[in-house]
Enzyme design. Structure first.
Site, PDB file in Angstrom:
ATOM      1  N   ASP A 191       0.903  -1.150   0.000  1.00 31.71           N
ATOM      2  CA  ASP A 191       0.000   0.000   0.000  1.00 31.71           C
ATOM      3  C   ASP A 191       0.940   1.197   0.000  1.00 31.71           C
ATOM      4  OD1 ASP A 191      -1.481   2.251   0.766  1.00 31.71           O
ATOM      5  OD2 ASP A 191      -2.927   0.997   1.814  1.00 31.71           O
ATOM      6  N   HIS A 192       1.017   1.900  -1.115  1.00 34.64           N
ATOM      7  CA  HIS A 192       2.093   2.899  -1.209  1.00 34.64           C
ATOM      8  C   HIS A 192       1.914   4.027  -0.196  1.00 34.64           C
ATOM      9  CE1 HIS A 192      -0.629   5.262  -3.787  1.00 34.64           C
ATOM     10  NE2 HIS A 192       0.162   6.286  -3.546  1.00 34.64           N
ATOM     11  N   HIS A 254      -5.765   2.764   1.153  1.00 34.00           N
ATOM     12  CA  HIS A 254      -5.011   3.904   1.682  1.00 34.00           C
ATOM     13  C   HIS A 254      -5.679   4.547   2.915  1.00 34.00           C
ATOM     14  CE1 HIS A 254      -3.044   3.200  -2.001  1.00 34.00           C
ATOM     15  NE2 HIS A 254      -3.749   3.999  -2.761  1.00 34.00           N
TER      16      HIS A 254
HETATM   17  C1  BG6 Z   1      -3.689   5.177  -6.191  1.00 37.66           C
HETATM   18  C2  BG6 Z   1      -5.032   5.357  -6.810  1.00 37.66           C
HETATM   19  O1  BG6 Z   1      -3.639   4.010  -5.431  1.00 37.66           O
HETATM   20  O2  BG6 Z   1      -3.408   6.294  -5.358  1.00 37.66           O
HETATM   21  C3  BG6 Z   1      -5.087   6.630  -7.617  1.00 37.66           C
HETATM   22  O3  BG6 Z   1      -5.328   4.249  -7.662  1.00 37.66           O
HETATM   23  C4  BG6 Z   1      -4.659   7.797  -6.773  1.00 37.66           C
HETATM   24  O4  BG6 Z   1      -6.386   6.853  -8.150  1.00 37.66           O
HETATM   25  C5  BG6 Z   1      -3.353   7.527  -6.053  1.00 37.66           C
HETATM   26  O5  BG6 Z   1      -4.505   8.915  -7.640  1.00 37.66           O
HETATM   27  C6  BG6 Z   1      -3.047   8.607  -5.039  1.00 37.66           C
HETATM   28  O6  BG6 Z   1      -1.750   8.444  -4.535  1.00 37.66           O
HETATM   29  P1  BG6 Z   1      -0.875   9.681  -4.071  1.00 37.66           P
HETATM   30  O7  BG6 Z   1       0.370   9.068  -3.527  1.00 37.66           O
HETATM   31  O8  BG6 Z   1      -0.658  10.538  -5.280  1.00 37.66           O
HETATM   32  O9  BG6 Z   1      -1.689  10.392  -3.032  1.00 37.66           O
END
Ligand code: BG6
Length: 509
Positions: A191-192, A254
């Protein structure tokens, strides 16, 4: 103070990392730049290699030159030719169909060759940066080819990107497929958001400071807000997004990850399972809605044409390329959640996320309770002038922590004003170029699962989301599109809080 407190750590263990989906966006934008940054910090071992696997017909030179072009674009100013050339020699490519057993037999042979050339001992990290429809298939093929079997002290690990399933049933099915050939300790569900420094810093803030925990509970906290706002629209992802929508795309992964870190109990140690046990307990404590409660505690939205913060006009979601004219897909969601635990009983967690909002902001706001009110009630100041204390954990883009409190405005008459103490990451630690994937890749290579989702955590997230999706499907939204690009979402999202006597704190640049 900038750059005065840099970290040092040992390189990860010698291994080959295999990227499935090596010709895709994620690999070139994030994963290879992350390897490059890790190399720059001395965190990759000498005995290391990367093998890209994809369906695209590259030979090794063509693949390397494609990555060479990309890295210059994505690393930017700090690019070092020497560091990149060193890494480039460790990059290999295999063309193959992910569904064909022959690909995996070839991969086995290639890995042996790479081990011989690069001195890697046979530890492999398989990273699935592919569309989700391949996740189960690749894991099964790896298993059948014997590539996920751990023997003679060597490890085999699998990293799996999101989305992990599209509902509870498919997530469970995927978990079952993975578990056929892999133990849970071999699976790294990424989960990034957990790779973001400031999300990890919530743990440090809460558990490394003695003044925080005593007031981190229902006695002192009125409510919590978690906002993940994006200014971007659906971009080129119509086919995925039409099937997903904001709720599926962002909430079970997230937002629940951030919520679980904010709400968890202190773990006994930073052992991966101790931490994840506590997160999992929180996820299981989130009250599940009845269908009636879904209607009153959830808000969905879809953007209409409007103007972005920088003045650019933006089309409605339904006019974006690849989107159905009468699309019912949500591009915004707001939820009021209750965490049914001793610590949080009665404290609402309001969470929201959406596309085409006024900016890219991720923030957690902890609003403390009002002062007891005896002192100021009858004075000229009045109760209204006393804003409750607020702690803001700024996850992006202005990473830091703000504490908002009241102070006396200088002058002969006692008047109060709201002031802010703000800690900015950049002031203390400088700016380290990163993609957000460095820690996660380093942890996989080092065998640390703390920041990765366990099967039970994934399933708990979907359990909540499924209940909402069922009601939304049965009662399609009649007011879509219901918010204008560049605004903070539909009116109903404001009403979700105003009916509780509260309001959203909208993030500011
Ligand atoms: C991704 C989603 O997991 O996270 C995207 O699929 C979203 O739709 C993105 O734009 C948001 O990540 P960050 O790190 O830019 O907040």
């Amino acid at each position: 103070m900038a750059n005065s407190q840099q970290q040092t750590a040992d390189p990860s263990s010698p291994a080959v990392i295999v990227f499935f989906g090596a010709g895709g966006d994620l690999t070139k934008r994030k994963l290879i730049p992350a390897l490059y940054h890790l190399a720059g910090h001395g965190l990759l071992p000498d005995n290391f290699a990367m093998v890209g696997v994809d369906r695209v017909d590259y030979d090794l030179d063509a693949y390397r030159s494609q990555q060479d072009k990309a890295i210059r674009e994505f690393v930017g100013e700090t690019f070092s030719e020497e560091r990149w050339n060193h890494l480039l020699q460790k990059i290999y490519y295999l063309k193959g169909d992910f569904k064909d057993p022959a690909t995996f037999a070839e991969l086995r042979d290639l890995l042996q060759k790479v081990d011989a050339e690069q001195g890697t001992p046979g530890n492999y990290l398989f990273y699935l940066a592919t569309p989700p429809s391949f996740f189960g298939e690749i894991a099964t093929q790896l298993g059948q080819a014997g590539l996920s079997r751990q023997e003679n002290g060597l490890w085999r690990r699998l990293v799996i990107e999101k989305p992990f399933g599209r509902d509870l049933q498919s997530a469970r099915a995927l978990n079952r497929t993975l578990h056929q050939f892999l133990g849970e300790e071999q699976i790294y569900r990424i989960d990034h958001y957990l790779g973001k420094e400031t999300v990890q810093n919530i743990l440090a803030y809460r558990f490394a400071n003695s003044t925080v925990e005593p007031i981190w509970n229902r006695r002192y906290i009125d409510h919590v807000q978690i906002t993940v706002a994006e200014s971007l629209g659906v971009e080129h992802r119509a086919s995925y997004y039409e099937e997903a929508g904001a709720l599926r795309d962002m909430v079970p992964n997230h937002l629940m990850a951030v919520l679980s870190i904010v709400a968890m109990e202190p773990p006994n140690s930073f052992d991966a399972n101790e931490v994840r046990d506590e997160q999992s307990k929180v996820l299981r404590a989130v009250q599940l809605y009845t269908p009636e409660e879904v209607l009153t505690n959830t808000v969905r939205g879809q953007y209409a044409a409007g103007t972005l913060a920088d003045g650019t006009p933006a089309p409605a979601y339904r006019s974006e390329p690849g989107i159905a004219e009468q699309s019912q897909t949500d591009t915004f969601v707001a939820l009021k959640l209750m965490v049914d635990s001793w610590r949080w009983a009665g404290v609402p967690f309001y969470i929201r996320t959406g596309k085409r909002l006024p900016g890219r902001f991720t923030e957690v706001v902890i609003q403390y309770r009002d002062v007891p009110n005896t002192l100021f009630r009858r004075s000229k100041i009045g109760r209204e002038a006393i804003a409750p204390n607020r702690l803001v954990l700024c996850i992006q883009p202005n990473e830091g922590i703000d504490f908002v409190f009241n102070a006396k405005i200088p002058g002969p008459v006692t008047k109060l004003g709201t002031v802010k103490m703000d800690f900015k990451y950049v002031d203390y630690f400088g700016h380290e170029p990163s993609t957000g994937y460095e820690t996660l890749i380093y942890d996989c290579l080092s065998g640390d699962q703390t920041l990765f989702k366990r099967a039970d955590m994934i399933e708990a997230g979907w359990q909540l989301v499924d209940l909402i999706l069922d009601v939304w499907k049965a009662l399609p939204a009649r007011d879509f599109p219901n918010y204008t690009c560049g605004t903070w979402g539909p009116k109903a999202a404001d009403e979700l809080l105003t009916r509780d006597g509260r309001h959203w704190f909208n993030c500011q640049a």
